[in-house]
Design an enzyme around this catalytic site. Sequence first.
Site, PDB file in Angstrom:
ATOM      1  N   LEU A 120       6.472  51.152 -28.427  1.00 11.44           N
ATOM      2  CA  LEU A 120       6.935  50.141 -29.388  1.00 11.44           C
ATOM      3  C   LEU A 120       6.157  49.972 -30.866  1.00 11.44           C
ATOM      4  CD1 LEU A 120       7.798  47.096 -26.728  1.00 11.44           C
ATOM      5  CD2 LEU A 120       9.450  48.925 -27.739  1.00 11.44           C
ATOM      6  N   HIS A 121       6.893  49.678 -31.911  1.00  7.94           N
ATOM      7  CA  HIS A 121       6.090  49.226 -33.185  1.00  7.94           C
ATOM      8  C   HIS A 121       6.960  48.158 -33.857  1.00  7.94           C
ATOM      9  CE1 HIS A 121      10.082  51.174 -34.666  1.00  7.94           C
ATOM     10  NE2 HIS A 121       9.518  52.359 -33.947  1.00  7.94           N
ATOM     11  N   GLY A 143       9.069  48.031 -35.904  1.00  8.68           N
ATOM     12  CA  GLY A 143      10.736  47.947 -35.971  1.00  8.68           C
ATOM     13  C   GLY A 143      11.349  47.258 -34.699  1.00  8.68           C
ATOM     14  N   HIS A 144      10.773  47.785 -33.698  1.00 11.06           N
ATOM     15  CA  HIS A 144      11.419  47.197 -32.245  1.00 11.06           C
ATOM     16  C   HIS A 144      11.004  45.616 -32.393  1.00 11.06           C
ATOM     17  CE1 HIS A 144      10.239  51.203 -30.726  1.00 11.06           C
ATOM     18  NE2 HIS A 144      11.595  51.367 -30.516  1.00 11.06           N
ATOM     19  N   GLN A 178      20.013  61.695 -22.686  1.00  8.90           N
ATOM     20  CA  GLN A 178      20.339  61.787 -24.228  1.00  8.90           C
ATOM     21  C   GLN A 178      19.472  62.684 -24.878  1.00  8.90           C
ATOM     22  OE1 GLN A 178      19.160  57.491 -24.963  1.00  8.90           O
ATOM     23  NE2 GLN A 178      18.308  58.109 -26.710  1.00  8.90           N
ATOM     24  N   LYS A 209      18.171  52.075 -38.466  1.00  7.07           N
ATOM     25  CA  LYS A 209      17.447  53.309 -38.307  1.00  7.07           C
ATOM     26  C   LYS A 209      18.377  54.488 -37.621  1.00  7.07           C
ATOM     27  CE  LYS A 209      13.857  56.090 -38.013  1.00  7.07           C
ATOM     28  NZ  LYS A 209      13.776  56.597 -36.626  1.00  7.07           N
ATOM     29  N   SER A 246       8.739  55.717 -33.160  1.00 10.17           N
ATOM     30  CA  SER A 246       8.007  56.201 -31.908  1.00 10.17           C
ATOM     31  C   SER A 246       7.368  57.564 -32.132  1.00 10.17           C
ATOM     32  CB  SER A 246       8.775  56.061 -30.522  1.00 10.17           C
ATOM     33  OG  SER A 246       9.123  54.612 -30.529  1.00 10.17           O
ATOM     34  N   ARG A 247       8.330  58.510 -32.876  1.00 10.22           N
ATOM     35  CA  ARG A 247       7.999  59.741 -32.862  1.00 10.22           C
ATOM     36  C   ARG A 247       6.777  59.913 -34.029  1.00 10.22           C
ATOM     37  NH1 ARG A 247      13.401  60.616 -31.183  1.00 10.22           N
ATOM     38  NH2 ARG A 247      13.285  62.362 -29.490  1.00 10.22           N
TER      39      ARG A 247
HETATM   40  P1  AMP Z   1      14.351  53.637 -29.930  1.00  8.00           P
HETATM   41  O1  AMP Z   1      13.324  53.136 -28.960  1.00  8.00           O
HETATM   42  O2  AMP Z   1      13.776  54.436 -30.823  1.00  8.00           O
HETATM   43  O3  AMP Z   1      15.535  54.074 -28.807  1.00  8.00           O
HETATM   44  O4  AMP Z   1      14.800  52.321 -30.462  1.00  8.00           O
HETATM   45  C1  AMP Z   1      15.097  51.142 -30.048  1.00  8.00           C
HETATM   46  C2  AMP Z   1      15.895  50.296 -31.085  1.00  8.00           C
HETATM   47  O5  AMP Z   1      14.815  50.244 -32.212  1.00  8.00           O
HETATM   48  C3  AMP Z   1      17.057  51.206 -31.683  1.00  8.00           C
HETATM   49  O6  AMP Z   1      18.148  50.154 -31.884  1.00  8.00           O
HETATM   50  C4  AMP Z   1      16.404  51.591 -33.077  1.00  8.00           C
HETATM   51  O7  AMP Z   1      17.537  51.866 -34.258  1.00  8.00           O
HETATM   52  C5  AMP Z   1      15.614  50.541 -33.550  1.00  8.00           C
HETATM   53  N1  AMP Z   1      14.428  51.055 -34.393  1.00  8.00           N
HETATM   54  C6  AMP Z   1      13.788  52.129 -34.307  1.00  8.00           C
HETATM   55  N2  AMP Z   1      13.085  52.249 -35.165  1.00  8.00           N
HETATM   56  C7  AMP Z   1      13.191  51.312 -36.180  1.00  8.00           C
HETATM   57  C8  AMP Z   1      12.690  50.619 -37.498  1.00  8.00           C
HETATM   58  N3  AMP Z   1      11.981  51.451 -38.025  1.00  8.00           N
HETATM   59  N4  AMP Z   1      13.147  49.565 -38.018  1.00  8.00           N
HETATM   60  C9  AMP Z   1      14.032  48.898 -37.004  1.00  8.00           C
HETATM   61  N5  AMP Z   1      14.798  49.241 -36.028  1.00  8.00           N
HETATM   62  C10 AMP Z   1      14.150  50.570 -35.517  1.00  8.00           C
END
Ligand code: AMP
Length: 278
Positions: free
Chosen positions: A33-34, A36-37, A61, A149, A186-187
């Site tokens: 988590l960052h 953004g999450h 996926q 994103k 996360s990457r």
């Molecule tokens: P992930 O863990 O990458 O599957 O992302 C989980 C959720 O967080 C998804 O809805 C992403 O679009 C959102 N997300 C990822 N990166 C960001 C970001 N930089 N800003 C806002 N939401 C994000």
Amino acid sequence: MKTFTTRENLSEYLEQLRGEGKTIGFVPTMGALHQGHLSLLALARQHTDKVVCSIFVNPTQFNDPKDLDKYPRPIASDTEKLLLAGCDVLFNPGVNEMYARNEHWHLEIGELEHLLEGKFRPGHYQGVTQVVYKLFDIVKPDIAFFGQKDYQQFLIIQKMVDMLHLPVKLVMCPILREADGLAMSSRNIHLSADDRQHALVLSKTLNWLKPNFDTNSIPILVRKCEEMIKAEPGVDLEYFEIADGDNLRPANQNTKNIVALVAAKVGKTRLIDNVSLQ
Ligand code: AMP
């Protein structure tokens, strides 16, 4: 914060909350988590009474097994972040809890499945819709929060919700960026110091395009942006598209909702970014 690893225990708890008249907000994630999450969680807290976050690295996926293997899974620090962010419920199931053996899933998504990301990650959106359908079925959220994103992912999940008449509202949340413009992901932890610098070309190009959108025709702008990205060392462009934000077909002068989307490999790390151009 309550943590659940089984569907049954989570469903039972959420049933109880619903019985008390609480609305449920849901933020599905793959962890690492960052901010953004956490911004999705903050929005969920504003709009609903109780917030559920799931952390599940969904194998179906990933079309590249190496990518799945190396996906970061820092569950202890993620749990800490969720606690601090005021998350009410964490759902952190194992793969066996989510998938019975020999399970088959196919959703007729149409052309959206095969454009842009779909071209480079065949099967990806079947896996995404499969897991999101399952998670919605377990959590039964009133509102689910997703990031811009993953723009194409949002459109596809909205399409699934519409097609299957799922009783959930989706909210698209803005992209959170590092101070220098790089979209949080996360990457990003896989980027070397050099990659990290080179990766800035993606947000810089999108940022250049925004105020310059009216200066040229769309094909010329696309070419210019492609050239800017290709000129950056260590960056391997997969696509740059100025698209109709409703269906991701290439935009033309009559398109109202326009979004520019980019994907590139920076070193060994695949990154995506986008910006709305309305
Ligand atoms: P992930 O863990 O990458 O599957 O992302 C989980 C959720 O967080 C998804 O809805 C992403 O679009 C959102 N997300 C990822 N990166 C960001 C970001 N930089 N800003 C806002 N939401 C994000």
